[in-house]
Write an enzyme that holds these catalytic residues in place. Structure first.
Site, PDB file in Angstrom:
ATOM      1  N   THR A   1      -0.622   2.378  -8.964  1.00 43.08           N
ATOM      2  CA  THR A   1      -1.496   2.911  -7.912  1.00 43.08           C
ATOM      3  C   THR A   1      -0.625   3.198  -6.692  1.00 43.08           C
ATOM      4  O   THR A   1      -0.045   2.274  -6.112  1.00 43.08           O
ATOM      5  CB  THR A   1      -2.587   1.872  -7.578  1.00 43.08           C
ATOM      6  OG1 THR A   1      -3.301   1.591  -8.781  1.00 43.08           O
ATOM      7  CG2 THR A   1      -3.534   2.389  -6.507  1.00 43.08           C
TER       8      THR A   1
ATOM      9  N   PHE B   1      -7.366   3.289 -14.606  1.00 40.05           N
ATOM     10  CA  PHE B   1      -8.663   2.744 -14.166  1.00 40.05           C
ATOM     11  C   PHE B   1      -9.095   1.525 -14.973  1.00 40.05           C
ATOM     12  O   PHE B   1     -10.229   1.087 -14.857  1.00 40.05           O
ATOM     13  CB  PHE B   1      -9.738   3.832 -14.247  1.00 40.05           C
ATOM     14  CG  PHE B   1      -9.455   5.008 -13.346  1.00 40.05           C
ATOM     15  CD1 PHE B   1      -9.781   4.959 -11.994  1.00 40.05           C
ATOM     16  CD2 PHE B   1      -8.823   6.138 -13.837  1.00 40.05           C
ATOM     17  CE1 PHE B   1      -9.491   6.033 -11.159  1.00 40.05           C
ATOM     18  CE2 PHE B   1      -8.532   7.215 -13.006  1.00 40.05           C
ATOM     19  CZ  PHE B   1      -8.872   7.157 -11.658  1.00 40.05           C
TER      20      PHE B   1
ATOM     21  N   TYR C   1     -23.274  -7.271  -7.897  1.00 41.10           N
ATOM     22  CA  TYR C   1     -23.470  -8.723  -7.985  1.00 41.10           C
ATOM     23  C   TYR C   1     -22.862  -9.410  -6.773  1.00 41.10           C
ATOM     24  O   TYR C   1     -21.652  -9.349  -6.555  1.00 41.10           O
ATOM     25  CB  TYR C   1     -22.841  -9.262  -9.270  1.00 41.10           C
ATOM     26  CG  TYR C   1     -23.631  -8.848 -10.490  1.00 41.10           C
ATOM     27  CD1 TYR C   1     -24.564  -9.706 -11.053  1.00 41.10           C
ATOM     28  CD2 TYR C   1     -23.467  -7.582 -11.049  1.00 41.10           C
ATOM     29  CE1 TYR C   1     -25.316  -9.323 -12.147  1.00 41.10           C
ATOM     30  CE2 TYR C   1     -24.222  -7.179 -12.145  1.00 41.10           C
ATOM     31  CZ  TYR C   1     -25.139  -8.059 -12.693  1.00 41.10           C
ATOM     32  OH  TYR C   1     -25.893  -7.673 -13.769  1.00 41.10           O
TER      33      TYR C   1
ATOM     34  N   CYS D   1      -5.807  -5.675  -7.199  1.00 40.31           N
ATOM     35  CA  CYS D   1      -6.049  -4.258  -6.879  1.00 40.31           C
ATOM     36  C   CYS D   1      -6.922  -4.029  -5.648  1.00 40.31           C
ATOM     37  O   CYS D   1      -6.452  -3.460  -4.667  1.00 40.31           O
ATOM     38  CB  CYS D   1      -6.656  -3.558  -8.085  1.00 40.31           C
ATOM     39  SG  CYS D   1      -5.483  -3.462  -9.448  1.00 40.31           S
TER      40      CYS D   1
ATOM     41  N   LYS E   1     -11.454 -13.189 -11.780  1.00 36.80           N
ATOM     42  CA  LYS E   1     -12.705 -12.815 -12.451  1.00 36.80           C
ATOM     43  C   LYS E   1     -12.635 -13.318 -13.889  1.00 36.80           C
ATOM     44  O   LYS E   1     -11.565 -13.764 -14.338  1.00 36.80           O
ATOM     45  CB  LYS E   1     -12.919 -11.299 -12.386  1.00 36.80           C
ATOM     46  CG  LYS E   1     -11.898 -10.487 -13.155  1.00 36.80           C
ATOM     47  CD  LYS E   1     -12.309  -9.027 -13.140  1.00 36.80           C
ATOM     48  CE  LYS E   1     -11.379  -8.190 -13.966  1.00 36.80           C
ATOM     49  NZ  LYS E   1     -11.743  -6.798 -14.001  1.00 36.80           N
TER      50      LYS E   1
HETATM   51  N1  LIG Z   1      -3.803  -4.970 -12.911  1.00 35.47           N
HETATM   52  C1  LIG Z   1      -4.753  -4.047 -12.912  1.00 35.47           C
HETATM   53  O1  LIG Z   1      -5.919  -4.306 -13.271  1.00 35.47           O
HETATM   54  C2  LIG Z   1      -4.446  -2.638 -12.497  1.00 35.47           C
HETATM   55  C3  LIG Z   1      -5.368  -1.616 -12.791  1.00 35.47           C
HETATM   56  C4  LIG Z   1      -5.064  -0.315 -12.414  1.00 35.47           C
HETATM   57  C5  LIG Z   1      -3.881  -0.045 -11.744  1.00 35.47           C
HETATM   58  N2  LIG Z   1      -3.020  -1.052 -11.441  1.00 35.47           N
HETATM   59  C6  LIG Z   1      -1.765  -0.734 -10.756  1.00 35.47           C
HETATM   60  O2  LIG Z   1      -0.726  -0.689 -11.726  1.00 35.47           O
HETATM   61  C7  LIG Z   1       0.519  -1.154 -11.149  1.00 35.47           C
HETATM   62  C8  LIG Z   1       1.053  -2.323 -11.959  1.00 35.47           C
HETATM   63  O3  LIG Z   1       0.128  -3.382 -11.882  1.00 35.47           O
HETATM   64  P1  LIG Z   1       0.175  -4.649 -12.854  1.00 35.47           P
HETATM   65  O4  LIG Z   1      -1.025  -5.450 -12.551  1.00 35.47           O
HETATM   66  O5  LIG Z   1       0.439  -4.200 -14.238  1.00 35.47           O
HETATM   67  O6  LIG Z   1       1.481  -5.380 -12.274  1.00 35.47           O
HETATM   68  P2  LIG Z   1       2.249  -6.621 -12.886  1.00 35.47           P
HETATM   69  O7  LIG Z   1       2.816  -7.360 -11.741  1.00 35.47           O
HETATM   70  O8  LIG Z   1       1.374  -7.343 -13.874  1.00 35.47           O
HETATM   71  O9  LIG Z   1       3.440  -5.961 -13.749  1.00 35.47           O
HETATM   72  C9  LIG Z   1       4.519  -5.307 -13.195  1.00 35.47           C
HETATM   73  C10 LIG Z   1       5.726  -5.504 -14.120  1.00 35.47           C
HETATM   74  O10 LIG Z   1       6.804  -4.713 -13.621  1.00 35.47           O
HETATM   75  C11 LIG Z   1       7.995  -5.437 -13.841  1.00 35.47           C
HETATM   76  N3  LIG Z   1       9.059  -4.889 -13.004  1.00 35.47           N
HETATM   77  C12 LIG Z   1       9.275  -5.045 -11.679  1.00 35.47           C
HETATM   78  N4  LIG Z   1      10.357  -4.336 -11.294  1.00 35.47           N
HETATM   79  C13 LIG Z   1      10.829  -3.711 -12.398  1.00 35.47           C
HETATM   80  C14 LIG Z   1      11.916  -2.831 -12.640  1.00 35.47           C
HETATM   81  N5  LIG Z   1      12.738  -2.462 -11.675  1.00 35.47           N
HETATM   82  N6  LIG Z   1      12.109  -2.397 -13.902  1.00 35.47           N
HETATM   83  C15 LIG Z   1      11.295  -2.776 -14.900  1.00 35.47           C
HETATM   84  N7  LIG Z   1      10.239  -3.599 -14.725  1.00 35.47           N
HETATM   85  C16 LIG Z   1      10.017  -4.061 -13.487  1.00 35.47           C
HETATM   86  C17 LIG Z   1       7.618  -6.873 -13.534  1.00 35.47           C
HETATM   87  O11 LIG Z   1       8.534  -7.780 -14.107  1.00 35.47           O
HETATM   88  C18 LIG Z   1       6.229  -6.944 -14.164  1.00 35.47           C
HETATM   89  O12 LIG Z   1       6.292  -7.372 -15.510  1.00 35.47           O
HETATM   90  C19 LIG Z   1       0.191  -1.484  -9.696  1.00 35.47           C
HETATM   91  O13 LIG Z   1       0.449  -0.374  -8.912  1.00 35.47           O
HETATM   92  C20 LIG Z   1      -1.310  -1.744  -9.736  1.00 35.47           C
HETATM   93  O14 LIG Z   1      -1.917  -1.510  -8.496  1.00 35.47           O
HETATM   94  C21 LIG Z   1      -3.270  -2.348 -11.815  1.00 35.47           C
END
Ligand SMILES: NC(=O)c1ccc[n+]([C@@H]2O[C@H](COP(=O)([O-])OP(=O)(O)OC[C@H]3O[C@@H](n4cnc5c(N)ncnc54)[C@H](O)[C@@H]3O)[C@@H](O)[C@H]2O)c1
Length: 427
Positions: free
Chosen positions: A121, A151, A253, A262, A323
């Site tokens: 994001t 999403f 809710y 997020c 959650k």
């Molecule tokens: N978690 C959600 O529900 C969700 C939903 C939609 C969008 N997003 C977005 O997606 C993105 C990722 O979120 P997430 O929850 O998966 O994050 P996360 O923290 O679970 O995972 C990120 C991963 O990236 C790795 N990482 C960091 N630097 C790195 C590099 N230089 N090279 C390779 N790997 C590297 C970390 O070790 C980690 O495993 C964010 O921008 C978030 O806002 C998250």
């Protein structure tokens, strides 16, 4: 197709696994050696329902592989997803250092055409910034940058990814558009469309979606607060408005605030983006404030009942993840609640079906970690519900009453009906 996914967290691992499931060759890249070792040994490093089955299947078939080396990972890939963290920076804006850092590294590695896709994001204008970072060392013929926000909801991530409501693609490149259309063909249809737009609109769509959902929650929290004062039952009100087709039942809710990795950070980042463009986003500023207040509600209610000083009181806490159906505790209301209760002198006996290890790493020996929900109740004066896991909704109220010292539940997620509680003699 050959796909590399950089960043193997909640989004990256689900993305990689689901693309492998639809017949692609996927390599997941992460800098976390421990995580990569686990995955190489067939272990899924996160809790996400349904993920393990397709992970194992595709790992064993060789469709899904893992590495810590960016160079090795992207060598054969035509498509590179960036699923990297974008945490809030000190001023609340999204920290793009992970995304831009990897873009810069890629610019030194890439030798043939790649589509580089922002799944993280990221604020409006990031596709341009990633393009600029890549262009430092790379001819622009060798890549296209596409925005493809995700999403999925944690806890339902696999289903959401395989059966999305829509897929949003932001690109001005015909070549990239064709590749993305082919990649997403198995996932989209007339009712789940592939929406192609410009990069900026695509980036904004993600923030607008999260901000709107958070707004609904905070709006209902305020309605709930007012219901308490005027003597209305917010559950009835929720059903009353949710059955209106123009409104719909989801995200209405009330409870002790939203958390997660997020909503809080994305709202802050959108407020920041607005500010950078000379616009003050008043609704979202208020949403943040309401949520902060809401997160401390359970502590207030417990103190209203037992008094400000909770020394000598033991509270059982059910639910620690932000959650249900996830082990993620980022920005969880449980953290605010437990810190507040500990500060007031209470002892806490806590239980969560998935998030215990993460909470242990923050709270250490300040809490008693129960091995099941009933053990958390033993010797407790009262029970606080923080996360609405299904197993808590189905708990035996008679047993709870028999175990607690006082017949009182602080239901932070409205999982129990008041009439039913009264029948069991709960306060
Ligand atoms: N978690 C959600 O529900 C969700 C939903 C939609 C969008 N997003 C977005 O997606 C993105 C990722 O979120 P997430 O929850 O998966 O994050 P996360 O923290 O679970 O995972 C990120 C991963 O990236 C790795 N990482 C960091 N630097 C790195 C590099 N230089 N090279 C390779 N790997 C590297 C970390 O070790 C980690 O495993 C964010 O921008 C978030 O806002 C998250």
């Amino acid at each position: 197709m050959n796909i590399a996914v950089v960043g193997t967290g909640y989004v990256g691992l689900v993305t990689g696994t689901c693309f492998a499931e639809t017949g692609n060759q996927v390599i997941c890249i992460d800098i976390d050696q421990n995580k990569v070792n686990q995955m190489k040994n067939g272990i899924v490093p996160i809790y996400e329902p349904g993920l393990e089955t397709i992970f194992t299947k595709n790992n064993q078939s060789g469709n899904l592989t893992f590495t810590t080396s960016l160079k090795e990972g992207v060598k054969d890939a035509e498509i590179i997803f960036l699923a990297l963290p974008t945490p809030p920076g000190e001023d609340g804006s999204a920290d793009l250092s992970y995304v831009l850092g990897v873009a810069k590294d890629l610019s030194k590695i890439i030798t043939d055409y790649k589509v580089i896709i922002n799944k993280s994001t990221v604020p409006v204008g990031t596709a341009e910034r990633v393009t600029a970072a890549l262009s430092e060392n790379l001819n622009t013929d060798l890549f296209d940058v596409v925005s493809n926000p995700e999403f999925l909801r944690e806890g339902h991530a696999v289903k959401d990814f395989l059966y999305p409501d829509r897929v949003v693609i932001g690109t001005s490149s015909e070549k990239a558009k064709k590749i993305l259309e082919k990649l997403y063909e198995p996932f989209v249809n007339e009712t789940s469309p592939l929406l192609i737009m410009d990069e900026r609109s695509s980036e904004m769509t993600k923030y607008a979606a999260n901000s709107y959902l958070a707004t609904r929650i905070s709006f209902m929290n305020e309605i709930a607060n007012l219901c308490e004062k005027v003597g209305a039952n917010v559950d009835n009100v929720r059903r009353g408005i949710g059955s209106d087709n123009r409104i719909g039942p989801k995200f209405l809710y009330p409870g002790i605030g939203f958390g997660g990795s997020c909503f809080p950070k994305d709202i802050l980042a959108l407020v920041k983006t607005a500010k950078q463009y000379g616009y003050s986003f008043e609704t979202l500023k208020t949403i943040i404030q309401i949520n902060e207040i809401q997160k401390s509600k359970l502590v207030q209610k417990i103190q209203n009942y037992f008094g400000k000083d909770l020394t000598g009181k033991t509270i059982a806490i059910w639910g620690l993840a932000f959650k249900p159906e996830t082990d993620d505790i980022r920005e969880a209301s449980s953290i605010v609640t437990m810190n507040g209760l500990l500060e007031a002198g209470a002892s806490l006996r806590v239980y969560d079906p998935a998030a215990m290890e993460h909470i242990k790493s923050i709270f250490g020996d300040k809490l008693f970690y129960a091995s099941n929900q009933n053990e958390a109740l033993e010797g407790a004066d009262a029970l606080g519900i923080v996360t609405e896991w299904k197993q808590f909704k189905e708990a035996n109220l008679g047993e709870i009453k028999a175990t607690l010292k006082e017949a009182v539940i602080f239901d932070g997620r409205n999982i129990y009906e008041l009439e039913q509680m009264a029948k069991f003699g709960f306060y």
